[in-house]
Scaffold this motif. Structure first.
Motif, PDB file in Angstrom:
ATOM      1  N   ASN A   7       0.814  -1.221   0.000  1.00 19.14           N
ATOM      2  CA  ASN A   7       0.000   0.000   0.000  1.00 19.14           C
ATOM      3  C   ASN A   7       0.843   1.264   0.000  1.00 19.14           C
ATOM      4  O   ASN A   7       0.461   2.286   0.583  1.00 19.14           O
ATOM      5  CB  ASN A   7      -0.958  -0.003   1.198  1.00 19.14           C
ATOM      6  CG  ASN A   7      -0.219  -0.018   2.533  1.00 19.14           C
ATOM      7  OD1 ASN A   7       1.010  -0.118   2.557  1.00 19.14           O
ATOM      8  ND2 ASN A   7      -0.952   0.058   3.627  1.00 19.14           N
ATOM      9  N   TYR A   8       1.986   1.215  -0.678  1.00 14.87           N
ATOM     10  CA  TYR A   8       2.895   2.359  -0.715  1.00 14.87           C
ATOM     11  C   TYR A   8       3.592   2.378  -2.076  1.00 14.87           C
ATOM     12  O   TYR A   8       3.916   1.331  -2.631  1.00 14.87           O
ATOM     13  CB  TYR A   8       3.949   2.243   0.396  1.00 14.87           C
ATOM     14  CG  TYR A   8       4.687   0.926   0.363  1.00 14.87           C
ATOM     15  CD1 TYR A   8       5.862   0.775  -0.374  1.00 14.87           C
ATOM     16  CD2 TYR A   8       4.185  -0.196   1.027  1.00 14.87           C
ATOM     17  CE1 TYR A   8       6.518  -0.435  -0.441  1.00 14.87           C
ATOM     18  CE2 TYR A   8       4.839  -1.417   0.959  1.00 14.87           C
ATOM     19  CZ  TYR A   8       6.003  -1.530   0.233  1.00 14.87           C
ATOM     20  OH  TYR A   8       6.652  -2.740   0.158  1.00 14.87           O
ATOM     21  N   PRO A   9       3.839   3.562  -2.629  1.00 11.78           N
ATOM     22  CA  PRO A   9       4.685   3.655  -3.828  1.00 11.78           C
ATOM     23  C   PRO A   9       6.145   3.684  -3.413  1.00 11.78           C
ATOM     24  O   PRO A   9       6.476   3.691  -2.223  1.00 11.78           O
ATOM     25  CB  PRO A   9       4.253   4.996  -4.431  1.00 11.78           C
ATOM     26  CG  PRO A   9       3.920   5.815  -3.227  1.00 11.78           C
ATOM     27  CD  PRO A   9       3.327   4.869  -2.213  1.00 11.78           C
ATOM     28  N   GLY A  10       7.034   3.714  -4.382  1.00 11.90           N
ATOM     29  CA  GLY A  10       8.453   3.793  -4.057  1.00 11.90           C
ATOM     30  C   GLY A  10       9.300   3.354  -5.224  1.00 11.90           C
ATOM     31  O   GLY A  10       8.815   3.162  -6.340  1.00 11.90           O
ATOM     32  N   THR A  11      10.584   3.136  -4.959  1.00 14.26           N
ATOM     33  CA  THR A  11      11.538   2.829  -6.029  1.00 14.26           C
ATOM     34  C   THR A  11      12.272   1.517  -5.839  1.00 14.26           C
ATOM     35  O   THR A  11      12.246   0.649  -6.696  1.00 14.26           O
ATOM     36  CB  THR A  11      12.555   3.978  -6.172  1.00 14.26           C
ATOM     37  OG1 THR A  11      11.868   5.163  -6.565  1.00 14.26           O
ATOM     38  CG2 THR A  11      13.612   3.662  -7.209  1.00 14.26           C
ATOM     39  N   GLY A  12      12.951   1.337  -4.719  1.00 12.43           N
ATOM     40  CA  GLY A  12      13.870   0.215  -4.574  1.00 12.43           C
ATOM     41  C   GLY A  12      13.185  -1.119  -4.397  1.00 12.43           C
ATOM     42  O   GLY A  12      12.179  -1.236  -3.689  1.00 12.43           O
ATOM     43  N   ILE A  13      13.758  -2.167  -5.029  1.00 12.03           N
ATOM     44  CA  ILE A  13      13.244  -3.528  -4.862  1.00 12.03           C
ATOM     45  C   ILE A  13      14.369  -4.524  -5.161  1.00 12.03           C
ATOM     46  O   ILE A  13      15.066  -4.401  -6.162  1.00 12.03           O
ATOM     47  CB  ILE A  13      12.004  -3.765  -5.745  1.00 12.03           C
ATOM     48  CG1 ILE A  13      11.317  -5.078  -5.400  1.00 12.03           C
ATOM     49  CG2 ILE A  13      12.347  -3.675  -7.230  1.00 12.03           C
ATOM     50  CD1 ILE A  13       9.891  -5.182  -5.893  1.00 12.03           C
ATOM     51  N   LYS A  14      14.563  -5.499  -4.257  1.00  7.31           N
ATOM     52  CA  LYS A  14      15.612  -6.507  -4.412  1.00  7.31           C
ATOM     53  C   LYS A  14      15.136  -7.831  -3.844  1.00  7.31           C
ATOM     54  O   LYS A  14      14.260  -7.870  -2.965  1.00  7.31           O
ATOM     55  CB  LYS A  14      16.900  -6.091  -3.672  1.00  7.31           C
ATOM     56  CG  LYS A  14      17.582  -4.847  -4.191  1.00  7.31           C
ATOM     57  CD  LYS A  14      18.186  -5.043  -5.574  1.00  7.31           C
ATOM     58  CE  LYS A  14      18.897  -3.787  -6.056  1.00  7.31           C
ATOM     59  NZ  LYS A  14      19.416  -3.935  -7.427  1.00  7.31           N
ATOM     60  N   ILE A  15      15.738  -8.925  -4.299  1.00  8.00           N
ATOM     61  CA  ILE A  15      15.542 -10.250  -3.720  1.00  8.00           C
ATOM     62  C   ILE A  15      16.877 -10.721  -3.162  1.00  8.00           C
ATOM     63  O   ILE A  15      17.903 -10.649  -3.833  1.00  8.00           O
ATOM     64  CB  ILE A  15      15.026 -11.253  -4.763  1.00  8.00           C
ATOM     65  CG1 ILE A  15      13.582 -10.927  -5.145  1.00  8.00           C
ATOM     66  CG2 ILE A  15      15.123 -12.679  -4.232  1.00  8.00           C
ATOM     67  CD1 ILE A  15      13.027 -11.789  -6.266  1.00  8.00           C
ATOM     68  N   LYS A  16      16.825 -11.202  -1.921  1.00 14.83           N
ATOM     69  CA  LYS A  16      18.048 -11.709  -1.299  1.00 14.83           C
ATOM     70  C   LYS A  16      17.689 -12.706  -0.197  1.00 14.83           C
ATOM     71  O   LYS A  16      16.878 -12.395   0.682  1.00 14.83           O
ATOM     72  CB  LYS A  16      18.863 -10.539  -0.712  1.00 14.83           C
ATOM     73  CG  LYS A  16      20.209 -10.920  -0.132  1.00 14.83           C
ATOM     74  CD  LYS A  16      21.213 -11.272  -1.209  1.00 14.83           C
ATOM     75  CE  LYS A  16      22.603 -11.499  -0.621  1.00 14.83           C
ATOM     76  NZ  LYS A  16      23.581 -11.874  -1.663  1.00 14.83           N
ATOM     77  N   ASP A  17      18.278 -13.881  -0.260  1.00 17.81           N
ATOM     78  CA  ASP A  17      18.162 -14.877   0.803  1.00 17.81           C
ATOM     79  C   ASP A  17      16.718 -15.121   1.221  1.00 17.81           C
ATOM     80  O   ASP A  17      16.363 -15.039   2.406  1.00 17.81           O
ATOM     81  CB  ASP A  17      18.996 -14.458   2.019  1.00 17.81           C
ATOM     82  CG  ASP A  17      20.478 -14.391   1.708  1.00 17.81           C
ATOM     83  OD1 ASP A  17      20.929 -15.107   0.790  1.00 17.81           O
ATOM     84  OD2 ASP A  17      21.192 -13.608   2.367  1.00 17.81           O
ATOM     85  N   ASN A  18      15.870 -15.405   0.220  1.00 15.90           N
ATOM     86  CA  ASN A  18      14.475 -15.785   0.458  1.00 15.90           C
ATOM     87  C   ASN A  18      13.600 -14.656   1.000  1.00 15.90           C
ATOM     88  O   ASN A  18      12.560 -14.906   1.611  1.00 15.90           O
ATOM     89  CB  ASN A  18      14.388 -16.986   1.394  1.00 15.90           C
ATOM     90  CG  ASN A  18      15.068 -18.211   0.816  1.00 15.90           C
ATOM     91  OD1 ASN A  18      14.896 -18.526  -0.356  1.00 15.90           O
ATOM     92  ND2 ASN A  18      15.870 -18.884   1.636  1.00 15.90           N
ATOM     93  N   TYR A  19      14.009 -13.431   0.741  1.00 14.21           N
ATOM     94  CA  TYR A  19      13.170 -12.275   1.071  1.00 14.21           C
ATOM     95  C   TYR A  19      13.106 -11.333  -0.126  1.00 14.21           C
ATOM     96  O   TYR A  19      14.089 -11.176  -0.864  1.00 14.21           O
ATOM     97  CB  TYR A  19      13.715 -11.500   2.270  1.00 14.21           C
ATOM     98  CG  TYR A  19      13.380 -12.113   3.609  1.00 14.21           C
ATOM     99  CD1 TYR A  19      12.154 -11.852   4.242  1.00 14.21           C
ATOM    100  CD2 TYR A  19      14.291 -12.947   4.262  1.00 14.21           C
ATOM    101  CE1 TYR A  19      11.855 -12.410   5.480  1.00 14.21           C
ATOM    102  CE2 TYR A  19      13.999 -13.504   5.495  1.00 14.21           C
ATOM    103  CZ  TYR A  19      12.781 -13.236   6.096  1.00 14.21           C
ATOM    104  OH  TYR A  19      12.478 -13.787   7.319  1.00 14.21           O
TER     105      TYR A  19
END
Length: 420
Positions: free
Chosen positions: A98-110
């Motif tokens: 429920n929020y906009p934004g920029t950063g997104i990554k996948i690391k160690d099952n998260y």
């Protein structure tokens, strides 16, 4: 054109336990990528379209895409996209967050995803699908957001550190209604740099962080280089000089300076904003006029030099070090940069650039890798722009994905030429 239907019914991903409403039941025309200009052997296809303005994206190990929106759509700020019939087009779309934004990554099952004030994480299953989209953990909160340059881009290393960029809402740290710089620029305590937090600790704020690097006005492009085991970032350069200092700078100089820059960063790095800027013609740091500069005085040597410089106002919006095997060997461990604006000097822009690397350092001049996203001759522009690159991601097969913040398209760039 291909046509896909994005389901408007309740989308349930049983393996992931992800339940949320899909956001459209309209037929969506997928545009073509034929206008893109790419090196020989490369080709591009649009795998999703008409999603609305997009920011950064990440591709999971199953080839599905998580992409951030720059504003909420139907109350959601992240799309999860999948290709259910394996025809190369993302035909399933689910929204959550429920929020906009920029950063997104996948690391160690998260899955890690930033808002404009912090960072959340979502537990993933073995297919890197979110298990419960309705219950993210908030790991970082309370970061400065004054709307201008408020993107919180992220990078993650192998030691449970997550690096968060916090751009400055002030272009040159000037005193109000003045051309004079604020002494010492007190804004640097909370903006204009990169802070390091922990990936595995909840409810962190500034007091829990390491102020990792400072003097970077707005580092929207950031990536952890697994080859050098170090952090790299781009910088959106400052704006005009001539508005307050016409005695030193012409309007043309404000158009052509300062350079956009790329840095390799370590704990304690200081790139010098707002006290210095990088002059692309003199090829050196110069003292900013707000702090006694006159366009001729070199900047203090204590501030870090960039490892690469680009024409002014190109607006680097993402950075990705390529580690795949699909592309020819010269691209391995090199840096792709998504530029979100244009250079009046070059009459070029809205492109993907490439910086070759060897032994962890740039090994040649930057070059244009993917051009003509706009479909318009920027030297003699006419008609509306078609697309603008915003984010970069690497797929499990080594393909390069590019998000667009006009229509909301996602491009997939592949290579089928001779690798020798």
């Amino acid at each position: 054109m291909n046509k896909i239907v994005l389901s408007g019914t309740l989308a349930i991903f049983a393996m992931a336990g992800l339940t949320s409403l899909s956001l459209s039941n309209n037929d969506v025309n997928i545009g073509n990528a034929n206008n893109l200009i790419l090196p020989s052997g490369f080709s591009a296809a649009i795998v999703a379209d008409s999603l609305g303005p997009l920011r950064h994206l990440i591709v999971n190990n199953n080839g599905d895409i998580y992409v951030k929106l720059n504003a909420l759509r139907n109350g959601k700020g992240i799309y999860y996209l999948s290709d259910s019939n394996h025809d190369g087009v993302m035909d399933q779309k689910t929204g959550f967050g429920n929020y906009p934004g920029t950063g997104i990554k996948i690391k160690d099952n998260y899955l890690y995803s930033s808002s404009n004030t912090g960072v959340f994480r979502y537990k993933l299953n073995d297919k890197e699908q979110v298990i419960d989209a309705n219950k993210p953990e908030e790991i970082i909160q309370g970061l400065v957001d004054k709307r201008a340059d408020n993107s919180k881009s992220i990078a993650i290393d192998d030691q449970n550190n997550i690096y968060v960029t916090i751009g400055s809402y002030s272009d040159a740290c000037r005193e109000k209604d003045s051309g004079k710089g604020m002494p010492g620029c007190p804004l640097l305590d909370s903006v204009g740099g990169i802070w390091a937090f922990k990936t595995n600790k909840l409810n962190q704020s500034y007091g829990d962080a390491v102020h990792y690097a400072k003097g970077i006005k707005n580092a929207v492009g950031i990536d952890w280089n697994t080859s050098t085991k170090s952090l790299f970032s781009t910088q959106h350069g400052r704006g005009r000089f001539d508005d307050k200092f016409p005695q030193y700078y012409t309007a043309k100089q404000s158009t052509d300076m300062p350079a956009e820059t790329l840095y390799e960063l370590h704990k304690g790095s200081d790139a010098g904003w707002p006290f210095v800027y990088y002059d692309p013609f003199l090829k050196k740091k110069m003292r900013a006029p707000e702090y006694g500069g006159d366009g001729k005085t070199a900047g203090d040597a204590k501030y870090q030099d960039p490892i690469a410089a680009f024409p002014a106002h190109l607006a680097p919006n993402d950075l990705l070090f390529y580690t795949g095997n699909m592309f020819p060997a010269r691209y391995k461990n090199g840096a792709f940069i998504a530029f979100h604006s244009q250079s009046q000097l070059l009459k070029k822009g809205y492109l993907i650039a490439f910086v070759p690397f060897k032994n962890g350092k740039p090994s040649g001049d930057w070059e244009i890798f993917a051009d003509n996203f706009t479909g318009v001759d920027l030297a003699k522009p006419a008609g509306p722009f078609q697309y603008r690159p915003s984010g970069l991601a690497q797929g499990p097969d080594g393909a390069l994905y590019v998000s667009d913040d006009l229509k909301g398209a996602i491009f997939k760039i592949t290579y089928a030429g001779n690798k020798k």
